[in-house]
Design a protein around this motif. Sequence first.
Motif, PDB file in Angstrom:
ATOM      1  N   LEU A 194      -7.065  15.531  50.983  1.00 22.05           N
ATOM      2  CA  LEU A 194      -5.637  15.296  50.783  1.00 22.05           C
ATOM      3  C   LEU A 194      -4.801  16.305  51.562  1.00 22.05           C
ATOM      4  O   LEU A 194      -3.754  15.968  52.132  1.00 22.05           O
ATOM      5  CB  LEU A 194      -5.294  15.342  49.293  1.00 22.05           C
ATOM      6  CG  LEU A 194      -5.841  14.184  48.442  1.00 22.05           C
ATOM      7  CD1 LEU A 194      -5.580  14.443  46.961  1.00 22.05           C
ATOM      8  CD2 LEU A 194      -5.202  12.864  48.866  1.00 22.05           C
ATOM      9  N   GLU A 195      -5.273  17.553  51.597  1.00 23.72           N
ATOM     10  CA  GLU A 195      -4.576  18.599  52.356  1.00 23.72           C
ATOM     11  C   GLU A 195      -4.563  18.266  53.847  1.00 23.72           C
ATOM     12  O   GLU A 195      -3.529  18.377  54.527  1.00 23.72           O
ATOM     13  CB  GLU A 195      -5.273  19.943  52.121  1.00 23.72           C
ATOM     14  CG  GLU A 195      -4.691  21.097  52.926  1.00 23.72           C
ATOM     15  CD  GLU A 195      -5.583  22.341  52.891  1.00 23.72           C
ATOM     16  OE1 GLU A 195      -5.415  23.204  53.768  1.00 23.72           O
ATOM     17  OE2 GLU A 195      -6.457  22.439  51.991  1.00 23.72           O
ATOM     18  N   LEU A 196      -5.711  17.822  54.369  1.00 19.20           N
ATOM     19  CA  LEU A 196      -5.811  17.480  55.786  1.00 19.20           C
ATOM     20  C   LEU A 196      -4.935  16.271  56.131  1.00 19.20           C
ATOM     21  O   LEU A 196      -4.238  16.268  57.150  1.00 19.20           O
ATOM     22  CB  LEU A 196      -7.265  17.180  56.152  1.00 19.20           C
ATOM     23  CG  LEU A 196      -8.210  18.377  56.217  1.00 19.20           C
ATOM     24  CD1 LEU A 196      -9.665  17.909  56.205  1.00 19.20           C
ATOM     25  CD2 LEU A 196      -7.946  19.200  57.479  1.00 19.20           C
ATOM     26  N   LEU A 248     -10.395  18.524  62.462  1.00 20.74           N
ATOM     27  CA  LEU A 248      -9.931  19.823  61.976  1.00 20.74           C
ATOM     28  C   LEU A 248     -10.598  20.239  60.667  1.00 20.74           C
ATOM     29  O   LEU A 248     -10.434  21.381  60.226  1.00 20.74           O
ATOM     30  CB  LEU A 248      -8.414  19.776  61.769  1.00 20.74           C
ATOM     31  CG  LEU A 248      -7.562  19.508  63.014  1.00 20.74           C
ATOM     32  CD1 LEU A 248      -6.099  19.385  62.626  1.00 20.74           C
ATOM     33  CD2 LEU A 248      -7.751  20.589  64.054  1.00 20.74           C
ATOM     34  N   ALA A 249     -11.358  19.319  60.062  1.00 14.26           N
ATOM     35  CA  ALA A 249     -11.881  19.554  58.712  1.00 14.26           C
ATOM     36  C   ALA A 249     -12.715  20.833  58.607  1.00 14.26           C
ATOM     37  O   ALA A 249     -12.646  21.547  57.605  1.00 14.26           O
ATOM     38  CB  ALA A 249     -12.718  18.352  58.264  1.00 14.26           C
ATOM     39  N   ASN A 250     -13.492  21.142  59.629  1.00 17.89           N
ATOM     40  CA  ASN A 250     -14.416  22.272  59.556  1.00 17.89           C
ATOM     41  C   ASN A 250     -13.923  23.511  60.300  1.00 17.89           C
ATOM     42  O   ASN A 250     -14.710  24.419  60.585  1.00 17.89           O
ATOM     43  CB  ASN A 250     -15.787  21.840  60.085  1.00 17.89           C
ATOM     44  CG  ASN A 250     -16.396  20.753  59.238  1.00 17.89           C
ATOM     45  OD1 ASN A 250     -16.569  20.909  58.041  1.00 17.89           O
ATOM     46  ND2 ASN A 250     -16.704  19.616  59.858  1.00 17.89           N
ATOM     47  N   LYS A 251     -12.630  23.540  60.617  1.00 14.20           N
ATOM     48  CA  LYS A 251     -12.024  24.703  61.267  1.00 14.20           C
ATOM     49  C   LYS A 251     -12.839  25.161  62.482  1.00 14.20           C
ATOM     50  O   LYS A 251     -13.394  26.260  62.509  1.00 14.20           O
ATOM     51  CB  LYS A 251     -11.866  25.851  60.265  1.00 14.20           C
ATOM     52  CG  LYS A 251     -10.992  25.495  59.078  1.00 14.20           C
ATOM     53  CD  LYS A 251     -10.830  26.652  58.109  1.00 14.20           C
ATOM     54  CE  LYS A 251      -9.935  26.290  56.939  1.00 14.20           C
ATOM     55  NZ  LYS A 251      -9.772  27.379  55.971  1.00 14.20           N
ATOM     56  N   PRO A 252     -12.917  24.308  63.505  1.00 17.65           N
ATOM     57  CA  PRO A 252     -13.762  24.622  64.668  1.00 17.65           C
ATOM     58  C   PRO A 252     -13.229  25.791  65.485  1.00 17.65           C
ATOM     59  O   PRO A 252     -12.038  26.116  65.431  1.00 17.65           O
ATOM     60  CB  PRO A 252     -13.703  23.325  65.482  1.00 17.65           C
ATOM     61  CG  PRO A 252     -12.381  22.724  65.121  1.00 17.65           C
ATOM     62  CD  PRO A 252     -12.183  23.042  63.670  1.00 17.65           C
TER      63      PRO A 252
END
Length: 527
Positions: free
Chosen positions: A131-133, A167-171
């Motif tokens: 939800l944040e993403l 962006l989910a895993n903060k690459p």
Amino acid sequence: MSILEVKDLRVAFRQDGESVQAVKGVSFSVDRGETVALVGESGSGKSVTALSSVSLLPSSAEISGSITYDGQEMVGAEDKLLRKVRGNDISFIFQEPMTSLNPLHTLEKQLEESLALHQGIVGDAARARILELMAKVGIRDAESRLGAYPHQLSGGQRQRIMIAMALANKPDVLIADEPTTALDVTIQAQILELLADLKKTEDMGLLFITHDLGIVKRIADKVCVMKGGEIVEAGPVDQIFGNPQHEYTKTLLSARTVGAPDPVSQDAETITETENLKVWFPIQRGFFRKTVGHVKAVNDATISVRSGETLGIVGESGSGKTTLALAIMRLIASEGGITFNGQDVRSWSSRELRDLRKDMQIVFQDPFGSLSPRMTCEQIIAEGLGVHGNPDGRSERDLVAEVMEEVGLDPASMDRYPHEFSGGQRQRIAIARAMILRPKLVVLDEPTSALDMTVQVQIVDLLRNLQRKYGLAYLFISHDLHVVRAMSHKIMVMKAGDVVEQGEAEALFQNPQTDYTRDLLAAAPDL
């Protein structure tokens, strides 16, 4: 030390026993917190270079040179290392979200899969992160969208989901391959701002692939200009834009859609008009599929388009632009008045509409997706003749050759298949397919968004010439306000299904009346 470093990269593909060079000795680096833009025409090697970074190319590719991520060599790396790096340390945002999203899984499941695989986040924690993403990338009412499937979203909304997944895993490195192509200017500005913020806060390196030089100027620190598999010029963005040295770079920078359509004749006949047109989709829930509400896709749209006139329709993704056009063509159900060529067609049956179909045609955003890969160019263009008949008795091949010449294609290539043409040529095939029936109304749904700037200029000139020659009425749907301004006599601005403003094109651009229109114009660089 650079987080991503490419040295003397060479990529070739085996085709029919021969080696075709796609990338020829490319070298560049991306530092933490830095944005490097790769620009150039389709086929210049931009995407192949990016895909090489984590060995995502097919087995027919022959790769040499060096690509290091955080000091680790990626060329020839073991699968175990590549699996760890892909999607976690180096993430991708691809241009075509429908080919990257699974059509059988909900948005929540696809986003959760990435979080579970790389970070072990599941359950309520995963939902909160999702939800944040989704909120970060501009998905409204995110919680109600979790159970949706990709086909239930607009093109721009699907692209935002792709960005959220990346962006989910903060690459450490984000490779964005034309990530804003399908987005309207306001969302485009938000996404670029988001990427710029993430780059700073996460100390992330960003490799940005695009044909839109306006975006490059806004977001990039360094620019690499590619042509024919080589970097012909590279340097800081201010240097490249302020003092380009290579002729190809100068050509790219000078490619800008300008001009205006020819004025409409005073006695031009009205081709189509609507009165209080409404398209509401029911929201059904429960075992008995009870209707609990409606998605108000289009509300009370009243328009009129004359012969030789272009109505530009602009607004955010999901605002109802394409839905309105499909309703006017009687391809989806609607309420309200629809008149075509002086006839009220609201209640016409499919059989009654069949003869009218040849007078209304559509050109889609993605020509590769709308052209059958199993049909030749000739078969694709002539398909409508088989349905509606041959108007003047000449052979189909002669008619196809004539319309191919009109749209700037070599008739000698009519026996080739879609994959054998460039993106711009495929769009010309789609235009030729529409024009061979000599329609009165053509819906142009984002026809230039996936094309290079130089090709965009050619397609706009082509469309204006065809309108001048045949008195065509256009419904021109686009988020590119430069192209809309060059094509349109009138503009309609839509937001969340509502028509918030419409009027003469130049008057609207010079003196917008609503805050939303002003925001749209402000988000477009150098308009």
